[in-house]
Design a protein around this motif. Structure first.
Motif, PDB file in Angstrom:
ATOM      1  N   ARG A 140       7.246   4.821   5.301  1.00 34.81           N
ATOM      2  CA  ARG A 140       6.939   4.950   6.726  1.00 34.81           C
ATOM      3  C   ARG A 140       6.740   6.421   7.107  1.00 34.81           C
ATOM      4  O   ARG A 140       5.889   6.744   7.917  1.00 34.81           O
ATOM      5  CB  ARG A 140       8.059   4.322   7.557  1.00 34.81           C
ATOM      6  CG  ARG A 140       8.026   2.806   7.551  1.00 34.81           C
ATOM      7  CD  ARG A 140       9.382   2.209   7.936  1.00 34.81           C
ATOM      8  NE  ARG A 140       9.325   0.766   7.982  1.00 34.81           N
ATOM      9  CZ  ARG A 140       9.264  -0.012   6.904  1.00 34.81           C
ATOM     10  NH1 ARG A 140       9.234   0.537   5.696  1.00 34.81           N
ATOM     11  NH2 ARG A 140       9.209  -1.321   7.026  1.00 34.81           N
ATOM     12  N   ARG A 192       7.518  -5.673  10.034  1.00 30.54           N
ATOM     13  CA  ARG A 192       7.457  -5.055   8.714  1.00 30.54           C
ATOM     14  C   ARG A 192       6.255  -5.542   7.906  1.00 30.54           C
ATOM     15  O   ARG A 192       5.735  -4.809   7.069  1.00 30.54           O
ATOM     16  CB  ARG A 192       8.768  -5.314   7.968  1.00 30.54           C
ATOM     17  CG  ARG A 192       9.912  -4.454   8.517  1.00 30.54           C
ATOM     18  CD  ARG A 192      11.251  -4.771   7.893  1.00 30.54           C
ATOM     19  NE  ARG A 192      12.267  -3.819   8.353  1.00 30.54           N
ATOM     20  CZ  ARG A 192      13.571  -3.986   8.192  1.00 30.54           C
ATOM     21  NH1 ARG A 192      14.042  -5.070   7.573  1.00 30.54           N
ATOM     22  NH2 ARG A 192      14.424  -3.070   8.632  1.00 30.54           N
ATOM     23  N   ARG A 193       5.820  -6.754   8.170  1.00 31.79           N
ATOM     24  CA  ARG A 193       4.615  -7.254   7.504  1.00 31.79           C
ATOM     25  C   ARG A 193       3.399  -6.451   7.968  1.00 31.79           C
ATOM     26  O   ARG A 193       2.541  -6.089   7.166  1.00 31.79           O
ATOM     27  CB  ARG A 193       4.450  -8.747   7.796  1.00 31.79           C
ATOM     28  CG  ARG A 193       3.608  -9.476   6.780  1.00 31.79           C
ATOM     29  CD  ARG A 193       3.857 -10.971   6.766  1.00 31.79           C
ATOM     30  NE  ARG A 193       3.960 -11.555   8.088  1.00 31.79           N
ATOM     31  CZ  ARG A 193       4.930 -12.380   8.467  1.00 31.79           C
ATOM     32  NH1 ARG A 193       5.910 -12.679   7.635  1.00 31.79           N
ATOM     33  NH2 ARG A 193       4.937 -12.897   9.677  1.00 31.79           N
ATOM     34  N   SER A 195       3.264   5.429   0.705  1.00 34.36           N
ATOM     35  CA  SER A 195       4.343   4.699   0.035  1.00 34.36           C
ATOM     36  C   SER A 195       5.575   4.521   0.904  1.00 34.36           C
ATOM     37  O   SER A 195       6.497   3.802   0.541  1.00 34.36           O
ATOM     38  CB  SER A 195       4.735   5.421  -1.262  1.00 34.36           C
ATOM     39  OG  SER A 195       5.149   6.750  -0.982  1.00 34.36           O
ATOM     40  N   ALA A 233       3.564  -3.001   6.291  1.00 34.33           N
ATOM     41  CA  ALA A 233       3.188  -3.017   4.880  1.00 34.33           C
ATOM     42  C   ALA A 233       1.669  -3.004   4.723  1.00 34.33           C
ATOM     43  O   ALA A 233       1.128  -2.280   3.868  1.00 34.33           O
ATOM     44  CB  ALA A 233       3.775  -4.244   4.190  1.00 34.33           C
ATOM     45  N   ARG A 234       0.959  -3.773   5.539  1.00 29.39           N
ATOM     46  CA  ARG A 234      -0.506  -3.798   5.457  1.00 29.39           C
ATOM     47  C   ARG A 234      -1.105  -2.446   5.838  1.00 29.39           C
ATOM     48  O   ARG A 234      -2.035  -1.959   5.197  1.00 29.39           O
ATOM     49  CB  ARG A 234      -1.065  -4.889   6.379  1.00 29.39           C
ATOM     50  CG  ARG A 234      -0.788  -6.312   5.927  1.00 29.39           C
ATOM     51  CD  ARG A 234      -1.367  -7.312   6.891  1.00 29.39           C
ATOM     52  NE  ARG A 234      -2.824  -7.185   6.986  1.00 29.39           N
ATOM     53  CZ  ARG A 234      -3.548  -7.690   7.990  1.00 29.39           C
ATOM     54  NH1 ARG A 234      -2.964  -8.315   8.997  1.00 29.39           N
ATOM     55  NH2 ARG A 234      -4.853  -7.541   7.993  1.00 29.39           N
TER      56      ARG A 234
END
Length: 241
Positions: free
Chosen positions: A225, A210-211, A223, A214-215
């Motif tokens: 997936r 998830r990190r 905004s 996010a990047r």
């Protein structure tokens, strides 16, 4: 959007053939002799005369890139006249944009956007005149002064522009995708995989996956997936590497 962009290129290509039969001076075909004697002269003139907007699509042709570098260098050195600044928008592939001088984006002279779609070569000045050149065209290009046609070319450009990615975001995303793992995350966003399944396939913890997401979403200006996957599909970013 993909279908619309492909149609846009087809329309520009066919316009070169169709408008040559229309009367001058609305359409001026530049001869190969003119092009050989003064390469880029028509393009340089249009840039010099522009007062409000310049819309430039890059085909990647060396001659066009050289003329654009010269013309925008002259524009950079030109004193400002009138109350506002000229809006310059340049659209092209990543490889074409890399051929432009670094100061172009850094000095905020122009807005740069990257697309993976093949582009017809064009420059629209003040939505009043345009210079177009299609691949394989043996002439020096076509100078268009017919307002209806120029407005149509400007609309086609803006359609491709709105579906493209800002150059700085592309560079950020390119840096994000420097590893096989990051590219695997983007591939799974593109495929619509769930976080849990994608993380398992890549051998990552859910938190680490998830990190990465996010990047990548931040670089794509998305905004969610879903919008990130849609954006990646529009840009065909996997094909741009």
């Amino acid at each position: 959007m993909e279908h619309a962009l492909l149609q846009a290129r087809s329309l520009i290509d066919s316009a070169v053939l169709e408008v040559r039969s229309l009367p001058a001076p609305r359409f001026v075909e530049l001869s190969t002799d003119q092009r050989q004697e003064a390469p880029g002269v028509a393009l340089t003139d249009l840039v010099a005369q522009a007062r409000r907007t310049l819309l430039i699509s890059l085909s990647g042709r060396r001659g066009q890139l050289a003329a654009i570098r010269t013309a925008l260098g002259d524009l950079r050195a030109r004193p400002k006249t009138g109350p506002g600044r000229i809006t310059v928008r340049v659209l092209g592939s990543a490889s074409a944009l890399r051929e432009l001088p670094a100061w172009l984006g850094a000095a905020d002279l122009a807005e740069l956007r990257v697309t993976s779609r093949p582009l017809a070569e064009s420059l629209v000045a003040d939505v009043a005149e345009a210079l177009i050149h299609t691949p394989g065209d043996s002439t020096g290009g076509l100078l268009v002064r017919d307002r209806v046609t120029v407005r149509a070319l400007a609309s086609l450009f803006m359609g491709a522009w709105n579906a493209s990615l800002p150059w700085r975001d592309y560079q950020m995303l390119h840096a994000c995708l420097a590893t096989d793992t990051a590219r695997g995350v983007l591939a799974r966003l593109y495929a619509g995989s769930t976080d849990a399944v994608a993380a398992h396939e890549l051998g990552l913890s859910l938190r680490t996956y998830r990190r990465y997401v996010a990047r990548i979403l931040a670089s794509l200006g998305a905004s969610s997936r879903f919008s990130g996957g849609t954006r990646a599909a529009e840009l065909k970013f996997l094909d741009m590497h």
